[in-house]
Design a protein around this motif. Structure first.
Motif: not given
Length: 280
Positions: A241-270
């Motif tokens: 796809x559209x990339x500049x190098x190998x990586x995983x793009x990980x999206x979390x959806x709630x009710x069809x809306x993309x939300x910050x994945x790290x809100x669901x992972x220990x440590x959050x965005x901090x």
């Protein structure tokens, strides 16, 4: 790099202990946890902007868990349930800017034939994103799906070859091609595909409008209809796809809306900011 990898390893080990619900973070790209009253025998239905939303029992109370779109306008909002409105306030959040240069102009301004392909693919992608099944996820705590360096955070205001595009709707985890990608929670594979922008992609439905997406894979190792458990391999990191190098793009959806994945992972965005030496 070593500090980031250590942080990731700790998060992978500890995130299963995260509270059942994400924190109340009612910002564009965030999550609102709205109290609907004492828990009874029947789980109530709830909607936000005419879309059904997840409802979970937590500490003897019904809680609506609402995804807020990145394009949401700050101000008063409400969840509707049983004929009542449950108000909450959406507050503002500033996201950083990212500028990316691509050599292939077709990836920035596709021609008419490519646009036809993209429109067809968007219908499939949106149908998977908007899945709302009856099953209730065992928890809303997620483990990170892959090891690697956090290369692009959620919510970036993006410019490709100086042309503004949609904000970054996921978290990018960079690592070598072939690095395994694991399901962060049990669920059902509801779609796989090879798309113009997203490359090889997998969607997993965890129930109640809680859906995760994995893009730019080198190999897809599951099929539509497969049931997966936390930790099962979905595929491997790649550069499709559209990339500049190998990586995983990980999206979390709630009710069809993309939300910050790290809100669901220990440590959050901090933890992301600390690992990458960023201050916002």
């Amino acid at each position: 790099m070593m500090r980031a990898a250590t942080t990731l390893a700790l998060m992978l080990a500890c995130s299963v202990a995260l509270a059942d619900l994400p924190d109340h973070r009612p910002v564009p790209g965030g999550v609102a946890v709205v109290d609907l009253g004492p828990a009874g025998s029947n789980r109530p239905d709830a909607t936000f902007q005419d879309r059904p939303v997840a409802v979970r029992e937590h500490d003897g109370r019904w809680k609506a868990v609402v995804g807020i779109g990145l394009d949401a306008t700050p101000g008063e909002a409400s969840v509707r349930s049983g004929g009542d409105a449950f108000a909450f306030e959406i507050t503002d959040r500033d996201y950083a800017e990212q500028r990316i240069t691509l050599d292939d102009d077709e990836q920035v301004s596709p021609g008419e034939e490519t646009l036809k392909r993209i429109r067809r693919e968007q219908e499939e992608i949106h149908a998977a994103r908007d899945t709302f099944s009856d099953g209730t996820p065992e928890t809303m705590a997620l483990t990170l799906p892959a090891e690697g360096r956090f290369s692009s955070p959620f919510g970036l205001r993006r410019y490709f070859n100086d042309q503004p595009r949609n904000p970054h709707s996921g978290l990018d985890i960079a690592n070598e091609t072939g690095t395994p990608i694991a399901a962060p929670l049990g669920g059902e594979v509801v779609e796989t595909g090879d798309y113009f922008f997203n490359g090889k992609t997998v969607f997993v439905d965890h129930g109640n409008g809680f859906v995760t997406m994995y893009c730019h894979l080198d190999e897809i190792q599951v099929s539509t209809g497969d049931r997966v458990a936390r930790g099962d391999t979905l595929g491997t990191i790649g550069a499709t796809g559209r990339v500049t190098g190998p990586h995983l793009h990980w999206t979390v959806y709630l009710n069809g809306q993309a939300v910050d994945p790290l809100l669901f992972v220990e440590g959050e965005d901090e933890s992301y900011n600390e690992a990458n030496g960023q201050d916002g």
